[in-house]
Each structure stands twice: as structure tokens, then as C-alpha cells.
Design a protein around this motif. Structure first.
Motif, PDB file in Angstrom:
ATOM      1  N   SER A   9      89.454  26.033  44.016  1.00 28.32           N
ATOM      2  CA  SER A   9      89.593  24.925  43.059  1.00 28.32           C
ATOM      3  C   SER A   9      88.262  24.240  42.789  1.00 28.32           C
ATOM      4  O   SER A   9      87.970  23.851  41.659  1.00 28.32           O
ATOM      5  N   HIS A  12      86.315  26.292  40.303  1.00 28.24           N
ATOM      6  CA  HIS A  12      86.770  26.112  38.913  1.00 28.24           C
ATOM      7  C   HIS A  12      86.344  24.753  38.372  1.00 28.24           C
ATOM      8  O   HIS A  12      85.902  24.651  37.229  1.00 28.24           O
ATOM      9  N   ALA A  13      86.479  23.742  39.207  1.00 34.08           N
ATOM     10  CA  ALA A  13      86.062  22.409  38.766  1.00 34.08           C
ATOM     11  C   ALA A  13      84.550  22.394  38.497  1.00 34.08           C
ATOM     12  O   ALA A  13      84.079  21.706  37.595  1.00 34.08           O
ATOM     13  N   VAL A  15      82.880  25.067  37.414  1.00 37.11           N
ATOM     14  CA  VAL A  15      82.769  25.768  36.129  1.00 37.11           C
ATOM     15  C   VAL A  15      83.035  24.795  34.979  1.00 37.11           C
ATOM     16  O   VAL A  15      82.349  24.798  33.962  1.00 37.11           O
ATOM     17  N   ASP A  16      84.034  23.945  35.181  1.00 28.56           N
ATOM     18  CA  ASP A  16      84.433  23.028  34.108  1.00 28.56           C
ATOM     19  C   ASP A  16      83.677  21.694  34.144  1.00 28.56           C
ATOM     20  O   ASP A  16      84.009  20.784  33.386  1.00 28.56           O
ATOM     21  N   THR A  18      83.704  19.233  36.183  1.00 28.84           N
ATOM     22  CA  THR A  18      84.518  18.043  36.418  1.00 28.84           C
ATOM     23  C   THR A  18      84.377  17.511  37.849  1.00 28.84           C
ATOM     24  O   THR A  18      85.079  16.588  38.232  1.00 28.84           O
ATOM     25  N   ARG A  40      80.393  35.113  39.707  1.00 23.60           N
ATOM     26  CA  ARG A  40      81.722  34.851  39.142  1.00 23.60           C
ATOM     27  C   ARG A  40      81.711  33.514  38.389  1.00 23.60           C
ATOM     28  O   ARG A  40      82.208  33.410  37.266  1.00 23.60           O
ATOM     29  N   ALA A  43      79.955  33.904  35.184  1.00 25.23           N
ATOM     30  CA  ALA A  43      80.775  34.626  34.206  1.00 25.23           C
ATOM     31  C   ALA A  43      81.839  33.716  33.608  1.00 25.23           C
ATOM     32  O   ALA A  43      82.109  33.767  32.413  1.00 25.23           O
ATOM     33  N   TYR A  44      82.425  32.860  34.459  1.00 22.46           N
ATOM     34  CA  TYR A  44      83.469  31.962  33.954  1.00 22.46           C
ATOM     35  C   TYR A  44      82.884  30.915  33.014  1.00 22.46           C
ATOM     36  O   TYR A  44      83.508  30.519  32.047  1.00 22.46           O
ATOM     37  N   ASN A  48      83.876  30.144  29.048  1.00 21.95           N
ATOM     38  CA  ASN A  48      84.076  28.864  28.380  1.00 21.95           C
ATOM     39  C   ASN A  48      83.240  28.778  27.110  1.00 21.95           C
ATOM     40  O   ASN A  48      83.727  28.389  26.052  1.00 21.95           O
TER      41      ASN A  48
ATOM     42  N   ALA B 121      89.609  25.282  29.276  1.00 20.12           N
ATOM     43  CA  ALA B 121      88.282  25.738  28.870  1.00 20.12           C
ATOM     44  C   ALA B 121      87.937  25.343  27.436  1.00 20.12           C
ATOM     45  O   ALA B 121      86.802  24.987  27.148  1.00 20.12           O
ATOM     46  N   TYR B 127      92.625  18.897  34.732  1.00 15.12           N
ATOM     47  CA  TYR B 127      93.704  19.663  35.364  1.00 15.12           C
ATOM     48  C   TYR B 127      94.991  18.838  35.394  1.00 15.12           C
ATOM     49  O   TYR B 127      96.088  19.372  35.234  1.00 15.12           O
ATOM     50  N   MET B 142      96.070  25.391  38.840  1.00 14.93           N
ATOM     51  CA  MET B 142      94.899  25.983  39.461  1.00 14.93           C
ATOM     52  C   MET B 142      95.081  27.484  39.679  1.00 14.93           C
ATOM     53  O   MET B 142      94.159  28.274  39.464  1.00 14.93           O
ATOM     54  N   LEU B 145      94.949  29.243  36.321  1.00 11.81           N
ATOM     55  CA  LEU B 145      93.588  29.217  35.801  1.00 11.81           C
ATOM     56  C   LEU B 145      92.746  30.286  36.490  1.00 11.81           C
ATOM     57  O   LEU B 145      92.003  31.046  35.857  1.00 11.81           O
ATOM     58  N   ARG B 149      91.154  33.537  34.522  1.00 10.92           N
ATOM     59  CA  ARG B 149      89.716  33.778  34.440  1.00 10.92           C
ATOM     60  C   ARG B 149      89.350  35.136  35.025  1.00 10.92           C
ATOM     61  O   ARG B 149      88.533  35.878  34.462  1.00 10.92           O
ATOM     62  N   HIS B 153      87.970  38.241  32.844  1.00  4.37           N
ATOM     63  CA  HIS B 153      86.692  38.836  33.246  1.00  4.37           C
ATOM     64  C   HIS B 153      86.831  40.348  33.438  1.00  4.37           C
ATOM     65  O   HIS B 153      85.990  41.125  33.000  1.00  4.37           O
TER      66      HIS B 153
END
Lengths: 251, 169
Positions: A9, A12-13, A15-16, A18, A40, A43-44, A48, B121, B127, B142, B145, B149, B153
Motif C-alpha cells: 500500500s 502505491h501511495a 506512486v500516487d 499521496t 515496478r 513503471a506504475y 499514470n 490514477a 483511496y 488497495m 489497484l 497495475r 504492466h
């Protein structure tokens, strides 16, 4: 320093973008020593960016008319019923206002405007059946309505101000049949011209304006006919249209 | 134009962007937006004054969308959590191709993963907002998501099956 483990998580946060700054820095430290995860994440982030590159242009597209004209499609049934109820109630209103001729005449004129506004509110949102006879049969439409009203009508052409004729319909009026012509501009904005025979030939009036909720109405009488032009446009535009109608009918 | 009309109208470009990415087709996307707006107008009395109009509209769009998906014939509704569905085509050559591939790759995500990915995205919803709009717990956001992704990919790079499941904490 006592760091919390970096979770999926968190990645991902990250990546975003946040994560709070401090946690973001911890994730960066973690990624520096975990190259597979770093790839990774990269790439993410690219995903976006690619999604934005692909779909952001939609934001700049002109919004299609069908999504913009709420009036044309989405006047909801309750409003329509309200309009019908108002229409029915008018009989009573008129009945109460006949004490004196002048007041009756004034009331009658404003009632005329009001009926025009209600007819506009009822029919202008119609998508499938805005008119009974379409503009493709204009000659037939005008002949038919003229015959029913007992007076020669003409459907003014408002192309000069950007409105084209959609068609027309016959409606019951308080003193006999009434004709309604409908016009529409390129954006789907509609105007309606409500016409009836004028029984009182001595009466001619200039433009008068009335507002019924959102619907503005310019109305006037000439020797033969009474007119009311209704629309949910600003007063100046409606006046321009009324002037165009008037000048065409009285060359 | 009243305040509600303005608030709703402001969101139309974003609703269209999301719908386009979700459906991959211009006409279908605008149908979705139109149905969403119609429902919004008819339910406007349920909107709490001062609350986030954007979030409310996206919630409605999600509901309209899943109703449409449910209405589809079973052959069309390929919507499972990760399965053995991905058969990557090839690695990509140019940027232009890549972008077109992205659109095609999105179609190969299950609907529920694509919704989450796009809300996060593209729409840049938090979230929490995403969980609320979709009516699912944040943990589910989560995990979807993460799967979306990874799967995207894989499809884009043509790498088979790698990096599938990660433990979500």
C-alpha cells in the motif's frame, strides 16, 4: 530510527504521491536498495502518466449538446405535472378577474402570456414529440393551423438570428384554438411562438414582457392576431427574437 | 443557471474523461455520462448541500455503469478477478503504439479493477474517496489497484505471469 516496514500500500501511495513527506522519504530510502520494487514503482508512475496523456484530451473536447441541454431532455415529470396543474387552475384565475373591463383586459393579456409560458414549459423539453407537424411540411402546417384558427398565419423565419423552425402544434386556448410554432438554435435552445386570433380588433399593443419562473415572454397584439414569444433565454436575446418575428409579420 | 446546474456542469468534462477510459468508446462513454446526469438530476434532492458534488456524481456513474455491465450478455461480461486471461501480445515499439496499446490493455482488465485504477490514477481520487464511490472497503481498493497495475504492466510489456500477488498490509 525506528521505521515501519514498507508495504504494498505504501508503494502505491508513493506512486500516487499521496504519502506524507516523511513517509515518502522512507519509501525512497527503501526503493534505493530494492531495485525490482523501484522498477515496478517507476513503471506504475509511467502508467499514470500514460493514462493522462491518453485521456486528458477529453477534458478539452467540446461537450456534446445532448449532455449540456438539461432543459431539452431532463425536465422531470413533477415539473410537467405542475405545469399541467397550473394550466388547469388558470380557468379559475380568469373567472375571478372580470370586475372591470380594463382590469379584465389587462388580466386577460397577462393570462395570455402565462398560458404561452406554460405551453412553452410543457412542449419545449420534448425530445421525441416537440411538435405535431414538422418544419419539413411547413406549408401544410401553416395551412392547417390557419384553417383551425380562422386567420391566415405565417411562420416567421428566424434563421437571421440563428433559430430554425422545428414545426408546430395546435393547442386548446381559453378562447378557441391556439397555434404554437417551435424554433431551435444550434445549441438546442428553443423558443416558442404562441399565436391566436385576436377577437378585439380595436386593440393593438406594443411588446410587453412577462416572466413565469424561468420562462420569459414577449407578447403583443396586432389587429388580427395575438402573439407571445417564450424562451428560457435572457431578455435581450428574447427581445431580438421578438423584434425579428414582429418585423417579418409586419413588413 | 442555478448553483446546482453549475456544480454539475463543471464536472461534465471529468465525467466524460473517466467514462471514455472506462468504456473505451466515445458514444458509449457519452451514453454513460448522459444516464449519470439524468439520474443525478432526478436524485438531486438527495445531494447534501455543501458536500462534494464530484464524489456524488462519480458514485452515481459507478452505479449506472455496473447496472449496464449486469445488463450485458454473459459473453460480453468478462469480469473475473485475476484469471488466466492475459495472453500478452508483444512488447511495444513506438510511443503512439504504446498509447493505443494502453487503451486496448485497459479493455483487458476486469471492470472492477479498471474502475479502481482509473479513479485513482486518472481521476486522482484518494483511496478513501474511491472506496466510497465504489461502495467497497479500502482494503479491496488497495488489492484491486495492486492487481490492476500489475496486470496492466504485464499486458503492456508482454511479460507473462510475473509479479502477480503481493501481500497487502
Amino acid at each position: 530510527m525506528n521505521r515501519l516496514p514498507v508495504t504494498e500500500s505504501d508503494l502505491h501511495a508513493y506512486v500516487d504521491s499521496t504519502l506524507p513527506q516523511a513517509r515518502g522519504a522512507e519509501v525512497e530510502t527503501y526503493l534505493a536498495s530494492h531495485s525490482e520494487e523501484a522498477e515496478r514503482v517507476a513503471a506504475y508512475r509511467q502508467q499514470n502518466a500514460a493514462l493522462h496523456a491518453l485521456f486528458d484530451p477529453v477534458l478539452d473536447e467540446a461537450v456534446p449538446e445532448r449532455l449540456r441541454t438539461r432543459r431539452a431532455r431532463w425536465m422531470k415529470p413533477p415539473l410537467r405535472y405542475a405545469a399541467v396543474v397550473a394550466w388547469v387552475a388558470l380557468g379559475g384565475v380568469v373567472g375571478w378577474n372580470l370586475q372591470a373591463y380594463t382590469s379584465a383586459q389587462r388580466t386577460e393579456a397577462s393570462t395570455w402570456a402565462r398560458r404561452a409560458a406554460i405551453a412553452h414549459a410543457i412542449y419545449s423539453p420534448e425530445v421525441r414529440h416537440p411538435v405535431e407537424v414538422g418544419a419539413d411540411q411547413e406549408a401544410h402546417l401553416v395551412n392547417w393551423l390557419s384553417k383551425r384558427l380562422g386567420a391566415q398565419l405565417r411562420a416567421p423565419h428566424l434563421g437571421g438570428i440563428g433559430y430554425t423552425l422545428v414545426g408546430g402544434r395546435l393547442l386548446p386556448g381559453e378562447r378557441g384554438p391556439v397555434a404554437q410554432f417551435m424554433y431551435q438554435d444550434a445549441k438546442g435552445q428553443r423558443l416558442t411562438l404562441y399565436v391566436r386570433a385576436n377577437a378585439d380588433h380595436a386593440r393593438e399593443t406594443y411588446f410587453q414582457f412577462a416572466q413565469e419562473n424561468k420562462v420569459g415572454v414577449f407578447y403583443w397584439f396586432d389587429r388580427r392576431l395575438g402573439y407571445a414569444l417564450s424562451g428560457e433565454v435572457d431578455k435581450d436575446e428574447l427581445l431580438r427574437a421578438a423584434t425579428a418575428v414582429h418585423s417579418q409579420l409586419n413588413p | 443557471m442555478n448553483e446546482h446546474e453549475r456544480l454539475i456542469e463543471q464536472q461534465i468534462p471529468r465525467l466524460r474523461r473517466y467514462a471514455r477510459a472506462l468504456t473505451g468508446e466515445r458514444a458509449a462513454a457519452d451514453d454513460l455520462v448522459q444516464d449519470t446526469l439524468e439520474r443525478a438530476w432526478s436524485k438531486l434532492h438527495l445531494w447534501r448541500h455543501g458536500s462534494d458534488m464530484r464524489a456524488w456524481l462519480f458514485t452515481i456513474m459507478h452505479n449506472v455503469f455496473i447496472n449496464q455491465v449486469r445488463g450485458r450478455t454473459p459473453e460480453q461480461a468478462v469480469s473475473l478477478e485475476d484469471g488466466a486471461l492475459d495472453l500478452p501480445d508483444r512488447a511495444t515499439q513506438t510511443d503512439e503504439l504504446e498509447i493505443r496499446d494502453l487503451d486496448a490493455a485497459l479493455r483487458r482488465l476486469p471492470d472492477e479493477q479498471r474502475e479502481v485504477l482509473l479513479l485513482v490514477a486518472l481521476e486522482q481520487s484518494s483511496y478513501e474517496e474511491t472506496a466510497k464511490a465504489l461502495g467497497i472497503p479500502i482494503g479491496t481498493v488497495m488489492s484491486r489497484l495492486s492487481r490492476a497495475r500489475a496486470r496492466l504492466h504485464r499486458i503492456m510489456t508482454g511479460s507473462p505471469g510475473a509479479a502477480t500477488l503481493k501481500v497487502i498490509k
